[in-house]
Scaffold this motif. Sequence first.
Motif, PDB file in Angstrom:
ATOM      1  N   GLU A 255       0.832  -1.203   0.000  1.00  0.00           N
ATOM      2  CA  GLU A 255       0.000   0.000   0.000  1.00  0.00           C
ATOM      3  C   GLU A 255       0.868   1.254   0.000  1.00  0.00           C
ATOM      4  N   ASN A 256       1.943   1.218   0.793  1.00  0.00           N
ATOM      5  CA  ASN A 256       2.870   2.346   0.857  1.00  0.00           C
ATOM      6  C   ASN A 256       4.230   1.915   0.336  1.00  0.00           C
ATOM      7  N   TRP A 257       4.884   2.816  -0.393  1.00  0.00           N
ATOM      8  CA  TRP A 257       6.131   2.473  -1.073  1.00  0.00           C
ATOM      9  C   TRP A 257       7.372   2.971  -0.348  1.00  0.00           C
ATOM     10  N   ILE A 288      15.256   3.111 -12.750  1.00  0.00           N
ATOM     11  CA  ILE A 288      15.307   4.316 -13.566  1.00  0.00           C
ATOM     12  C   ILE A 288      14.432   5.407 -12.955  1.00  0.00           C
ATOM     13  N   ALA A 289      13.211   5.032 -12.562  1.00  0.00           N
ATOM     14  CA  ALA A 289      12.273   6.025 -12.032  1.00  0.00           C
ATOM     15  C   ALA A 289      12.757   6.607 -10.707  1.00  0.00           C
ATOM     16  N   LEU A 290      13.343   5.764  -9.842  1.00  0.00           N
ATOM     17  CA  LEU A 290      13.847   6.283  -8.574  1.00  0.00           C
ATOM     18  C   LEU A 290      15.021   7.226  -8.816  1.00  0.00           C
ATOM     19  N   SER A 310       4.681   8.263  -8.357  1.00  0.00           N
ATOM     20  CA  SER A 310       3.716   8.753  -9.338  1.00  0.00           C
ATOM     21  C   SER A 310       4.028   8.243 -10.744  1.00  0.00           C
ATOM     22  N   ASN A 311       5.306   7.944 -10.996  1.00  0.00           N
ATOM     23  CA  ASN A 311       5.698   7.438 -12.311  1.00  0.00           C
ATOM     24  C   ASN A 311       5.590   5.926 -12.435  1.00  0.00           C
ATOM     25  N   ARG A 312       5.475   5.222 -11.322  1.00  0.00           N
ATOM     26  CA  ARG A 312       5.524   3.768 -11.384  1.00  0.00           C
ATOM     27  C   ARG A 312       4.269   3.046 -10.883  1.00  0.00           C
TER      28      ARG A 312
END
Length: 385
Positions: A255-257, A288-290, A310-312
Amino acid sequence: MKIAVIGAGPAGLYFSLLAKKNDPSHDITVYEQNPEGATYGWGVVFSDVGLSFLEEADPEFFREFTANHVRCDYMEIVHRGTHVQVHGNHFSRTSRIEMLKVLQRACERLGVQVHYNRRIEDIDALSRDVDLVVAADGGNSAVRKQYETYFRPHFERRRNKFAWYGTRQRFHPVSLIFRETQHGVFIAHSYQYSEDLSTFLVEVDPVTWAKAGLDKASEQESCEYCAAVFREELGGNTLLSNRSLWFEANIAKNENWFHQNIVLLGDALRTVHFSLGSGTRMAMQDAIALNNGLTAHPTDLMAAFSHFESNRRQASSTFQTAAAKSLDWYEGVAEKLYLEPVDFAVDYMCRTGQVDLEDLRKRDPYLVAAYESRPHVQPEPALQR
């Protein structure tokens, strides 16, 4: 920034590589609990679509990463002994251990420290000592477990049984083999990943598994039994075992990243079932996103984490939904066996809802023409849902 990465898999190593390239002043240390070179499984496979993100993120490393890959531009679906080729599917394969070595060497050239046989017992202490902790410690993540109150993970264990094998039989195309036996259906997912080795993943439903006596069989007995089931396709070659124990897919999501300065990455964050062949791809896209989040917000960790999520998150959800549909198809494959081989192959290609007949026509017009040119057999009433 002082960064600790827990886990020297593709997510942790690729993030470390990108972050160090982006900012050489980062002090990055990777901690891996297993010995160097200790990896389970055999090969990994990427589609060309899956590799395109790597080329865009780092063209120089992309060339190094793919230099020794085995390539193929079609797959085969084997049903009732008939090999149906599906073209327009481009694949690139390599051994898992070679992939990790390439990543490790690239990291170390840049000054990333990679420590093997180093299990982090006190994550709280580590998080206080560094600016950022990247938890890339796999599907059984110890970091996620320690902070499960914050991450709020959810797990779904699926029913089918799997065992990872290797073989010296070379399956040039990515091959899916469906074999009916007296006990039920056995499925093999196979592909060549080096000059002389192929991955050979065996899948079977739990009822068939028990009827065949595999619930009581040793690792070696299971290996020999599966080799006998697929003797024709293996061409007399044996199956090779490497801790090839039966397991079920355990699908994880959170639920939380992130929590404080700790962020989950790769399989620790979310698992994608291997029937889509996208787990490594998703892990490296996470990396890549991080890294992009840190680049965009170098002095604001929470903003960097939010940028990453938000990107993943939508991509994660989309892939997990597709994977669930793929799993449903495999778990119900016994109800599909009445289909003729071409119909069966088309049904397989459209199983997730991400590909329809028109999409398939663009990839392989000859397959779709063959499918449309013949009458389609309806299931017997007993086989209908």
